[in-house]
Design a protein around this motif. Structure first.
Motif, short mmCIF file in Angstrom:
data_model
loop_
_atom_site.label_atom_id
_atom_site.label_comp_id
_atom_site.label_asym_id
_atom_site.label_seq_id
_atom_site.Cartn_x
_atom_site.Cartn_y
_atom_site.Cartn_z
N ALA A 102 0.43 -17.12 -21.13
CA ALA A 102 1.50 -17.46 -20.18
C ALA A 102 1.53 -18.97 -19.95
O ALA A 102 0.48 -19.63 -19.92
CB ALA A 102 1.29 -16.73 -18.86
N ASN A 103 2.74 -19.53 -19.80
CA ASN A 103 2.93 -20.95 -19.48
C ASN A 103 2.22 -21.87 -20.48
O ASN A 103 1.42 -22.73 -20.11
CB ASN A 103 2.45 -21.25 -18.06
CG ASN A 103 3.26 -20.56 -17.01
OD1 ASN A 103 4.47 -20.33 -17.18
ND2 ASN A 103 2.63 -20.20 -15.90
N SER A 136 9.41 -30.40 -15.00
CA SER A 136 10.78 -30.12 -14.55
C SER A 136 11.73 -29.95 -15.73
O SER A 136 12.61 -29.08 -15.70
CB SER A 136 11.28 -31.26 -13.65
OG SER A 136 10.46 -31.39 -12.52
N ILE A 137 11.55 -30.74 -16.78
CA ILE A 137 12.43 -30.63 -17.94
C ILE A 137 12.18 -29.34 -18.70
O ILE A 137 13.11 -28.69 -19.17
CB ILE A 137 12.26 -31.87 -18.84
CG1 ILE A 137 12.80 -33.11 -18.14
CG2 ILE A 137 12.97 -31.68 -20.18
CD1 ILE A 137 12.53 -34.40 -18.87
N THR A 138 10.92 -28.97 -18.85
CA THR A 138 10.60 -27.76 -19.61
C THR A 138 10.92 -26.48 -18.85
O THR A 138 10.97 -25.41 -19.46
CB THR A 138 9.12 -27.75 -19.99
OG1 THR A 138 8.32 -27.91 -18.79
CG2 THR A 138 8.80 -28.88 -20.96
N ASN A 139 11.14 -26.57 -17.54
CA ASN A 139 11.46 -25.36 -16.78
C ASN A 139 12.91 -24.95 -17.02
O ASN A 139 13.81 -25.79 -17.03
CB ASN A 139 11.22 -25.62 -15.29
CG ASN A 139 11.47 -24.38 -14.45
OD1 ASN A 139 12.53 -24.25 -13.86
ND2 ASN A 139 10.52 -23.48 -14.40
N ALA A 149 4.62 -29.25 -9.86
CA ALA A 149 4.72 -30.32 -10.84
C ALA A 149 4.18 -31.64 -10.29
O ALA A 149 3.58 -32.43 -11.02
CB ALA A 149 6.18 -30.50 -11.27
N LEU A 150 4.36 -31.87 -8.99
CA LEU A 150 3.80 -33.06 -8.36
C LEU A 150 2.29 -32.94 -8.21
O LEU A 150 1.54 -33.90 -8.45
CB LEU A 150 4.44 -33.29 -6.99
CG LEU A 150 5.90 -33.75 -6.97
CD1 LEU A 150 6.44 -33.73 -5.55
CD2 LEU A 150 6.03 -35.13 -7.57
N ILE A 159 0.04 -27.34 -22.18
CA ILE A 159 0.11 -28.47 -23.11
C ILE A 159 0.38 -29.76 -22.34
O ILE A 159 -0.23 -30.82 -22.61
CB ILE A 159 1.19 -28.22 -24.17
CG1 ILE A 159 0.78 -27.05 -25.07
CG2 ILE A 159 1.43 -29.47 -25.01
CD1 ILE A 159 1.85 -26.65 -26.06
N ILE A 160 1.27 -29.69 -21.35
CA ILE A 160 1.55 -30.87 -20.51
C ILE A 160 0.30 -31.30 -19.75
O ILE A 160 0.02 -32.50 -19.61
CB ILE A 160 2.72 -30.56 -19.55
CG1 ILE A 160 4.02 -30.41 -20.33
CG2 ILE A 160 2.86 -31.64 -18.50
CD1 ILE A 160 5.16 -29.86 -19.51
N THR A 161 -0.48 -30.34 -19.27
CA THR A 161 -1.72 -30.68 -18.56
C THR A 161 -2.73 -31.35 -19.47
O THR A 161 -3.37 -32.34 -19.09
CB THR A 161 -2.32 -29.40 -17.95
OG1 THR A 161 -1.35 -28.77 -17.10
CG2 THR A 161 -3.56 -29.72 -17.15
N ILE A 162 -2.88 -30.84 -20.68
CA ILE A 162 -3.82 -31.45 -21.62
C ILE A 162 -3.39 -32.87 -21.98
O ILE A 162 -4.21 -33.80 -21.99
CB ILE A 162 -3.93 -30.57 -22.88
CG1 ILE A 162 -4.56 -29.22 -22.53
CG2 ILE A 162 -4.75 -31.27 -23.96
CD1 ILE A 162 -4.54 -28.21 -23.66
#
Length: 281
Positions: free
Chosen positions: A151-152, A192-195, A98-99, A157-160
């Protein structure tokens, strides 16, 4: 800048461990190349197919990055996987990945801008740099294309959205270093929140805190607030009364909690709070 480099190397270690985890079902000889492509695959795809330059992963400037990725994958496969609980490394990999995701996005966008690419290519470079290594390593481990692409979804979406956010920061004139820190903070918090594991751990800690908070006793002085001519005046009685929080633990210990009467009677408030006293004369 040193902190950004440390975060980047942590992301390289996480990618190497992820490649080693994916190759656990294959022969041990596949561990080093899978770890290499998991860490450097995004940059290789970006340089070859989007920017049309020689891949930076095969230059002398990335020798340290390649060695860190290979060592992380080999150490996890041959030593740590047998002796330490895998859950510890799963949480570590998620945390460092995530970092590192924000760092990879920023590196892809910055290199595309240095090469003079247009906005669409810059956007694609940021996404491919962050996601290309994981997709390429999964395909090399003989996973189906449908499974790889589905998968994932939340991670992608977070990356985009992170790529769009970083390009927006650069467009409005934010310092690239500050923009990269903000991007890393966004990717770290969002992933972290979505995990599921981190969400479960956060809910567990919050439940424990609320359970202990029920038994806490907060002394609250008996006071009343008067409103008169747009002035707030606090009147406190001479005798302080404390409120107590009733909980199940006190009931089991047979403690008789005193009953507190919350009826406040203000007598002769006109005499106690005259106009000149309200104005502070």
């Amino acid at each position: 800048m040193y902190l950004l480099s440390i975060i980047y190397y942590f992301g390289i270690v996480a990618c190497g461990i992820q490649g080693s985890q994916k190759s656990s079902q294959l022969h041990k000889i596949f561990c080093p190349p899978i770890s290499f492509f998991a860490a450097m695959g995004g940059g290789i795809i970006r340089d070859l197919f989007l920017l049309y330059v020689f891949p930076a992963a095969f230059t002398t400037g990335c020798i340290l990055d390649v060695m860190i990725a290979l060592c992380a994958g080999i150490v996890y496969r041959f030593l740590l996987q047998k002796h330490i609980v895998p859950k510890i490394f799963e949480n570590y990999v998620i945390l460092t990945d995530a970092l590192g995701a924000g760092t990879f996005i920023a590196m892809g966008v910055n290199k595309a801008l240095i090469c003079g690419a247009n906005q669409i290519i810059v956007f694609c470079c940021g996404i491919v740099t962050a996601l290309g290594g994981g997709i390429l390593s999964s395909l090399l481990c003989f996973q189906s294309i449908r499974k790889v692409l589905t998968a994932n979804i939340s991670y992608r979406i977070i990356t985009i959205l992170g790529t769009i956010l970083y390009m927006y920061y650069l467009a409005i004139g934010v310092n690239p270093t500050v923009a990269q820190y903000l991007l890393i903070l966004y990717t770290f918090s969002a992933i972290s929140i979505t995990n599921y594991n981190y969400r479960k751990m956060l809910i567990g800690h919050l439940t424990k805190f609320l359970k202990h908070a029920k038994a806490m006793v907060f002394p609250i002085p008996k006071a009343a607030i008067l409103y008169r001519q747009n002035n707030y005046i606090i009147h406190t009685s001479n005798r302080l009364a404390y409120s107590y929080v009733f909980c199940s633990s006190n009931y089991t210990r047979n403690k008789n909690l005193p009953y507190v009467d919350y009826t406040y009677i203000l007598r002769d408030f006109k005499l106690r709070c005259p106009r000149r006293f309200a104005r502070g004369r």
